[in-house]
Scaffold this active site. Structure first.
Site, short mmCIF file in Angstrom:
data_model
loop_
_atom_site.label_atom_id
_atom_site.label_comp_id
_atom_site.label_asym_id
_atom_site.label_seq_id
_atom_site.Cartn_x
_atom_site.Cartn_y
_atom_site.Cartn_z
N TYR A 18 0.87 -1.19 0.00
CA TYR A 18 0.00 0.00 0.00
C TYR A 18 0.90 1.23 0.00
O TYR A 18 1.85 1.30 0.78
CB TYR A 18 -0.89 0.00 1.24
CG TYR A 18 -1.75 1.24 1.41
CD1 TYR A 18 -1.45 2.18 2.41
CD2 TYR A 18 -2.83 1.50 0.59
CE1 TYR A 18 -2.23 3.32 2.58
CE2 TYR A 18 -3.62 2.63 0.75
CZ TYR A 18 -3.30 3.54 1.74
OH TYR A 18 -4.07 4.67 1.90
N ASP A 37 9.28 2.79 -1.20
CA ASP A 37 8.31 3.46 -0.33
C ASP A 37 8.72 3.15 1.11
O ASP A 37 8.41 2.09 1.64
CB ASP A 37 6.89 2.95 -0.62
CG ASP A 37 5.89 3.58 0.32
OD1 ASP A 37 4.66 3.41 0.08
OD2 ASP A 37 6.29 4.23 1.30
N LYS A 44 5.48 9.49 8.25
CA LYS A 44 5.37 8.98 9.61
C LYS A 44 6.46 9.49 10.56
O LYS A 44 6.38 10.63 11.03
CB LYS A 44 5.30 7.44 9.56
CG LYS A 44 4.05 6.93 8.81
CD LYS A 44 3.92 5.44 8.82
CE LYS A 44 2.89 4.94 7.84
NZ LYS A 44 1.52 4.88 8.37
P1 KE4 Z 1 -0.46 8.52 4.36
O1 KE4 Z 1 -0.97 9.20 3.10
O2 KE4 Z 1 -1.54 7.73 5.06
O3 KE4 Z 1 0.32 9.45 5.29
O4 KE4 Z 1 0.66 7.45 3.89
C1 KE4 Z 1 0.28 6.47 2.95
C2 KE4 Z 1 1.26 5.31 3.05
C3 KE4 Z 1 2.25 5.18 2.09
N1 KE4 Z 1 3.15 4.17 2.15
C4 KE4 Z 1 3.10 3.26 3.14
C5 KE4 Z 1 4.12 2.15 3.16
C6 KE4 Z 1 2.11 3.34 4.16
O5 KE4 Z 1 2.08 2.40 5.13
C7 KE4 Z 1 1.18 4.38 4.12
C8 KE4 Z 1 0.08 4.51 5.14
N2 KE4 Z 1 0.00 3.46 6.11
C9 KE4 Z 1 -1.31 3.19 6.65
C10 KE4 Z 1 -1.28 1.98 7.59
N3 KE4 Z 1 -0.30 1.01 7.31
C11 KE4 Z 1 -1.80 4.39 7.37
C12 KE4 Z 1 -3.02 4.17 8.24
C13 KE4 Z 1 -4.25 4.75 7.63
O6 KE4 Z 1 -4.45 4.58 6.40
O7 KE4 Z 1 -5.01 5.37 8.40
#
Ligand code: KE4
Length: 430
Positions: A144, A239, A267
């Protein structure tokens, strides 16, 4: 466990916010029940609005490598707050954060700050397409990268090598440019490249997958990706939104010794506030506006308050490289204890761990990709989740997420986790 106020707030929230949440995974859909409304967090603990306290192993889905509100983040925020929150103009803090990221992440020569992981990954894709003058991308099933249209794509039917939308609102014309490979299977990548010669701009990968649960890269998988990208003039994008500064002071790329062309971060670099970043080779990054033709922008990109928190975290990491030794000790203590619990109960569930991120899969299969991850018993996970929660352990509300050990988790926290987990597994897995 009293949840009256969370239940009342959830009812209200659903009137004004779709699903009552601002990000779907928080809604407890995968495990059932009412999401907890959290009032405060400090160190390894969070407190919900009903006064229940939990040991937190989610850490806001990864940012809180030092636990909630470490003193150096709090003081950095208070100091910046005295000077204001946002100016829409350059500030010294963003230069310092960009400089630190370039100094610490091996492949990054230049970096652009944004507001989320999604912004970081989608901008990296746009840049890769501009640089290579190609349109297709390869991602991996189970990885993801945020909610950019081009990522919300699942594997097309066997005959079709291109993707199909996995969400309404994503057009078929966008989806057809996203090809789906199998994680840890370099042959699936080779096949897509052969079927789409000179058309692929980039391959984007979580160097250690966290979004199907934790799945480590098999021996040589990342180096094989590097090689096949170089041979085919395809940009390799790591990523590292989760793994960046989680696995080392230089991310996964420092540990595995594989340098991508572009890296997405998020993060941890925001210290719990909204910060994302993408960076890489200077010759690629210099294509970005205002010096290059590739447009990318953001009102709050490099926001002084958010950047101050991230800067405080990265400075602490740079000044204290031994934190990763301590995190490794805590996480391996937990791993050994979980394996001991499974052995004592005669359970052969799969535990995947890399550094301080790990997942217990409720399956007896070795989990190496999405297909094997999906053999997990999600109903059993839901029961496990709720029983751990009732006993004060806050885990991800989905089988297909990582849980995190932070620098603030004490040995007592970890021993309580293990004792509780033994009792719960004995109950649910009988
Ligand atoms: P954000 O747009 O949510 O800040 O980041 C997206 C993203 C991109 N790449 C990786 C590897 C990620 O894990 C994420 C977002 N992670 C999720 C949970 N694993 C965020 C939690 C959520 O969607 O509320």
């Amino acid at each position: 466990m009293k949840l009256d106020y969370s239940e009342k707030l959830f009812e209200q929230a659903q009137k004004f916010i779709p699903g009552g949440v601002n990000s779907p995974v928080r809604a407890f859909k995968a495990v059932g029940g009412t999401p907890l409304f959290i009032k405060r967090g400090l160190g390894s603990r969070i407190l919900d609005v009903d006064g229940n306290e939990y040991i937190d192993f989610v850490g806001s889905w990864g940012p809180h490598i030092f636990g909630h509100l470490p003193r150096f983040v709090k003081s950095a925020l208070i100091e910046q707050l005295e000077n204001g929150t946002s100016f829409g103009a350059p500030t010294i803090q963003e230069v310092r954060l960009a400089q630190l990221i370039c100094e610490m992440v091996p492949s990054i020569e230049m970096v652009r700050l944004v507001n989320s992981g999604t912004e970081a990954t989608m901008s990296a894709i746009r840049l890769a397409r501009a640089y290579t003058k190609r349109e297709k991308i390869i991602k991996f099933a189970g990885c993801y990268h945020g909610h950019f249209d081009g990522f919300l794509v699942s594997a097309g039917s066997g005959a079709l090598t291109f993707g199909v939308p996995s969400s309404p609102g994503v057009t078929t014309s966008v989806a057809k440019d996203t090809l789906i490979a199998r994680y840890n299977d370099i042959d699936s990548v080779r096949l897509l490249i052969e079927e789409n010669p000179d058309q692929i701009a980039a391959i984007i990968v979580e160097p250690v997958a966290g979004n199907m649960g934790v799945v480590p890269p098999k021996q040589n998988f990342l180096s094989a990706l590097r090689k096949i990208c170089t041979e085919n003039n395809i940009l390799l994008i790591f990523d590292e939104v989760i793994t960046g500064f989680r696995l080392s002071n230089g991310g996964a790329q420092k540990i595995y010794g594989v340098l991508p062309d572009l890296t997405a971060l998020g993060k941890i670099i925001g210290g719990g506030l909204p910060v994302g970043a993408f960076g890489g080779k200077r010759e690629i990054m210099e294509l970005l506006s205002p010096i290059g033709p590739v447009y990318q922008a953001g009102t709050l990109s490099g926001n002084p308050l958010a950047v101050s928190a991230g800067l405080a975290v990265l400075k602490f990491i740079q000044d204290n490289p031994t934190i990763y030794t301590s995190l490794e000790q805590k996480a391996s203590l937990l791993e050994e204890g979980i394996k001991e619990n499974l052995k004592r109960l005669g359970l052969n569930y799969s535990l995947n761990r890399v550094g301080s991120m790990m997942t217990l899969f409720f399956t007896d299969k070795e989990v190496v990709d999405l297909e094997t991850a999906m053999t997990s018993d999600t109903n059993l996970y839901a029961k496990y989740f709720h029983k751990m929660l009732e006993r004060g352990i806050y885990l991800p509300c989905s089988q297909f997420e990582a849980f995190f050990v932070s620098y603030s988790h004490t040995e007592e926290d970890l021993k309580y986790f293990l004792k509780t987990q033994f009792e719960v597994l004995k109950e649910v897995a009988k």
